[in-house]
Design a protein around this motif. Structure first.
Motif, PDB file in Angstrom:
ATOM      1  N   UNK A 214       1.637  -3.553   4.453  1.00 30.61           N
ATOM      2  CA  UNK A 214       0.434  -4.377   4.351  1.00 30.61           C
ATOM      3  C   UNK A 214      -0.574  -3.874   5.391  1.00 30.61           C
ATOM      4  N   UNK A 215      -1.033  -2.653   5.168  1.00 33.21           N
ATOM      5  CA  UNK A 215      -1.921  -1.990   6.104  1.00 33.21           C
ATOM      6  C   UNK A 215      -2.031  -0.525   5.706  1.00 33.21           C
ATOM      7  N   UNK A 216      -2.322   0.317   6.681  1.00 30.06           N
ATOM      8  CA  UNK A 216      -2.538   1.731   6.388  1.00 30.06           C
ATOM      9  C   UNK A 216      -1.234   2.472   6.137  1.00 30.06           C
ATOM     10  N   UNK A 217      -1.160   3.166   5.016  1.00 27.06           N
ATOM     11  CA  UNK A 217      -0.164   4.209   4.849  1.00 27.06           C
ATOM     12  C   UNK A 217      -0.840   5.508   5.255  1.00 27.06           C
ATOM     13  N   UNK A 218      -0.099   6.577   5.443  1.00 30.17           N
ATOM     14  CA  UNK A 218      -0.712   7.806   5.917  1.00 30.17           C
ATOM     15  C   UNK A 218       0.008   9.040   5.441  1.00 30.17           C
TER      16      UNK A 218
ATOM     17  N   UNK B   2       0.821  -1.225   0.000  1.00 31.69           N
ATOM     18  CA  UNK B   2       0.000   0.000   0.000  1.00 31.69           C
ATOM     19  C   UNK B   2       0.849   1.267   0.000  1.00 31.69           C
ATOM     20  N   UNK B   3       1.645   1.424  -1.033  1.00 31.17           N
ATOM     21  CA  UNK B   3       2.502   2.606  -1.191  1.00 31.17           C
ATOM     22  C   UNK B   3       2.788   2.740  -2.682  1.00 31.17           C
ATOM     23  N   UNK B   4       2.018   3.610  -3.363  1.00 27.96           N
ATOM     24  CA  UNK B   4       2.104   3.625  -4.821  1.00 27.96           C
ATOM     25  C   UNK B   4       1.580   4.953  -5.352  1.00 27.96           C
ATOM     26  N   UNK B   5       2.479   5.896  -5.595  1.00 27.53           N
ATOM     27  CA  UNK B   5       2.075   7.232  -6.049  1.00 27.53           C
ATOM     28  C   UNK B   5       1.488   7.221  -7.459  1.00 27.53           C
ATOM     29  N   UNK B   6       1.988   6.372  -8.325  1.00 33.94           N
ATOM     30  CA  UNK B   6       1.459   6.344  -9.686  1.00 33.94           C
ATOM     31  C   UNK B   6       0.022   5.822  -9.703  1.00 33.94           C
ATOM     32  N   UNK B   7      -0.251   4.821  -8.871  1.00 31.83           N
ATOM     33  CA  UNK B   7      -1.610   4.308  -8.770  1.00 31.83           C
ATOM     34  C   UNK B   7      -2.561   5.427  -8.356  1.00 31.83           C
TER      35      UNK B   7
ATOM     36  N   UNK C   6       6.136  -6.678   7.815  1.00 31.58           N
ATOM     37  CA  UNK C   6       6.807  -5.550   8.457  1.00 31.58           C
ATOM     38  C   UNK C   6       5.759  -4.858   9.324  1.00 31.58           C
ATOM     39  N   UNK C   7       6.054  -4.644  10.596  1.00 26.83           N
ATOM     40  CA  UNK C   7       4.995  -4.227  11.512  1.00 26.83           C
ATOM     41  C   UNK C   7       5.521  -3.407  12.670  1.00 26.83           C
ATOM     42  N   UNK C   8       4.581  -2.745  13.332  1.00 27.26           N
ATOM     43  CA  UNK C   8       4.817  -2.001  14.570  1.00 27.26           C
ATOM     44  C   UNK C   8       3.676  -2.375  15.517  1.00 27.26           C
ATOM     45  N   UNK C   9       3.965  -2.723  16.776  1.00 25.30           N
ATOM     46  CA  UNK C   9       2.900  -3.191  17.664  1.00 25.30           C
ATOM     47  C   UNK C   9       2.004  -2.088  18.219  1.00 25.30           C
TER      48      UNK C   9
ATOM     49  N   UNK D 230       5.406   2.068   6.394  1.00 24.62           N
ATOM     50  CA  UNK D 230       6.029   0.823   5.945  1.00 24.62           C
ATOM     51  C   UNK D 230       5.868  -0.272   6.985  1.00 24.62           C
ATOM     52  N   UNK D 231       6.066   0.098   8.267  1.00 27.23           N
ATOM     53  CA  UNK D 231       5.855  -0.827   9.379  1.00 27.23           C
ATOM     54  C   UNK D 231       4.468  -0.558   9.940  1.00 27.23           C
ATOM     55  N   UNK D 232       3.484  -1.287   9.452  1.00 29.49           N
ATOM     56  CA  UNK D 232       2.094  -0.961   9.753  1.00 29.49           C
ATOM     57  C   UNK D 232       1.754  -1.306  11.194  1.00 29.49           C
ATOM     58  N   UNK D 233       0.883  -0.500  11.790  1.00 29.85           N
ATOM     59  CA  UNK D 233       0.431  -0.777  13.142  1.00 29.85           C
ATOM     60  C   UNK D 233      -0.432  -2.027  13.183  1.00 29.85           C
TER      61      UNK D 233
END
Length: 396
Positions: free
Chosen positions: A168-172, A110-115, A286-289, A296-299
């Motif tokens: 693999x989750x929310x970008x912001x 979920x990180x794609x500026x062209x999309x 890749x994650x953050x708790x 990049x490190x999704x919650x």
């Protein structure tokens, strides 16, 4: 500890020494990008170039035309740095495997500026109505379906023994964008969360299901942020700071909706990868708790993640407190075979500390880390790589 080094295909292709040099570091594995966002990357040792510019997010192999036939959203092939129809991932993976390294895919979702530029309705929309083209809204069914299909194809490449799914989750809001000019007002992670809340039609419906009126919520977000703009910034961090800005009830409702959307993507993506993969294929996120975090490190909720995937890659660069903050929440949820990979930056110029790699790895292991990830063997200087080799030898 088992260690893996991150690499891009362009770090390997055209450099006949790259694979052997990587193996000589003392790593057993390479995590090789197969789907990646736009970037400008230094290649300090390559015999043919020093800079590679990947102008847009792309898959770094030839996408399967049948898989994507009839879909409005589809992956983009690599740009000018790779010949049309080429398989840079596959060629680089073969060279690395030939040097005795196990290759795992590295997939950015979920990180794609062209999309976002070509399909504006896929993007996160903030409380002010601004779109974030780099951040696909994962609550939108079309986006989730696209990312799920992408995960399966990009993760399960020939010969790969596993995958690591990034974003693999929310970008912001936070984004290393070209010529970024957003530093004039410093935002702590509480304000970042408010600036990352999405108000697209699907998210507005999601808030309604949690008992929130989306229009009132957007107005509340704008009011909560007004002192941040007038004061020139805020360093408020942590979930209690979010609750102070929004109120405990609205904050909890937003997080409940966003957690539901993130879990739906994670479960779908991991399920699709497993369905396409051979037995024994490892799937890490890749994650953050801290569940409210984006990027990049999704919650995530540690227990949920470890019930879905084989483990997590966790940001462990920094001091002991930073490592404890990300590793400790996973301890109660570990099971046999769980992978907790401590991701340590080893590029001095990017804030890494290769000279303390052995000590940092030992500390991470004491907190439950089972493996290491080294970011990034292609970007590091010769001096940094020599130090990494010495430090990994010290670890044994």
């Amino acid at each position: 500890m088992r260690a893996s080094a991150f690499l891009y295909p362009w770090d390997v292709l055209g450099d006949p020494e790259a694979a052997a040099r990587t193996a000589a570091l003392g790593v057993r594995q390479v995590t090789l990008a197969s789907a990646y966002h736009s970037t400008r990357a230094l290649t300090p040792r390559h015999p043919g170039h020093r800079i590679v510019t990947a102008e847009h997010a792309a898959v770094l192999y030839p996408p399967d035309a049948d898989r994507w036939a009839g879909r409005d959203l589809r992956p983009y092939p690599a740009g000018d740095w790779a010949p049309a129809g080429d398989d840079p991932y596959g060629r680089a993976a073969a060279a690395l495997a030939g040097a005795g390294l196990e290759v795992h895919t590295w997939v950015v979702l979920a990180h794609n500026s062209r999309l976002g530029a070509e399909h504006p309705d896929t993007s996160v929309v903030n409380a002010y109505g601004d779109r974030y083209p780099w951040a696909p809204c994962i609550a939108r069914p079309a986006v989730r379906d696209h990312l799920t299909a992408l995960a399966a194809e990009a993760a399960v490449r020939p010969g790969a023994a596993g995958t690591e799914l990034e974003s693999c989750g929310w970008y912001g809001f936070a984004h290393l964008h070209a010529h970024d000019k957003v530093g004039g007002v410093a935002l702590g992670d509480a304000a970042q969360y408010l600036m990352s809340l999405c108000f697209c039609p699907d998210c507005r419906n999601g808030y309604a299901a949690q008992g929130l009126d989306a229009g009132e919520l957007a107005a509340l977000v704008r009011r909560a942020l007004e002192p941040v703009w007038s004061a020139g910034g805020s360093d408020a961090a942590g979930w209690p700071a979010v609750e102070k800005l929004l109120g405990a009830g609205p904050a909890a409702a937003t997080l409940a909706w966003r957690t539901r959307a993130a879990r739906a993507l994670q479960e779908a993506a991991v399920g699709a990868v497993r369905a396409a993969a051979p037995p024994g294929f490892r799937v890490l996120l890749h994650a953050d708790p801290a569940p409210y975090r984006c990027g990049a490190n999704v919650g995530v909720d540690a227990g949920h993640l470890l019930g879905v995937a084989d483990g997590a890659v966790l940001p462990c660069t920094g001091g002991p407190a930073a490592r404890e903050a990300v590793l400790a929440p996973f301890g109660p949820h570990r099971r046999e075979g769980t992978v907790l990979a401590a991701n340590l930056t080893v590029v001095s110029g990017m804030g890494g500390s290769p000279a303390t790699l052995a000590a940092d790895a030992a500390h991470a292991a004491s907190l439950g880390a089972t493996e290491l990830r080294l970011y990034h063997a292609g970007l590091a200087s010769d001096a940094d790589l020599r130090t990494v080799t010495e430090q990994l030898a010290e670890l044994g």
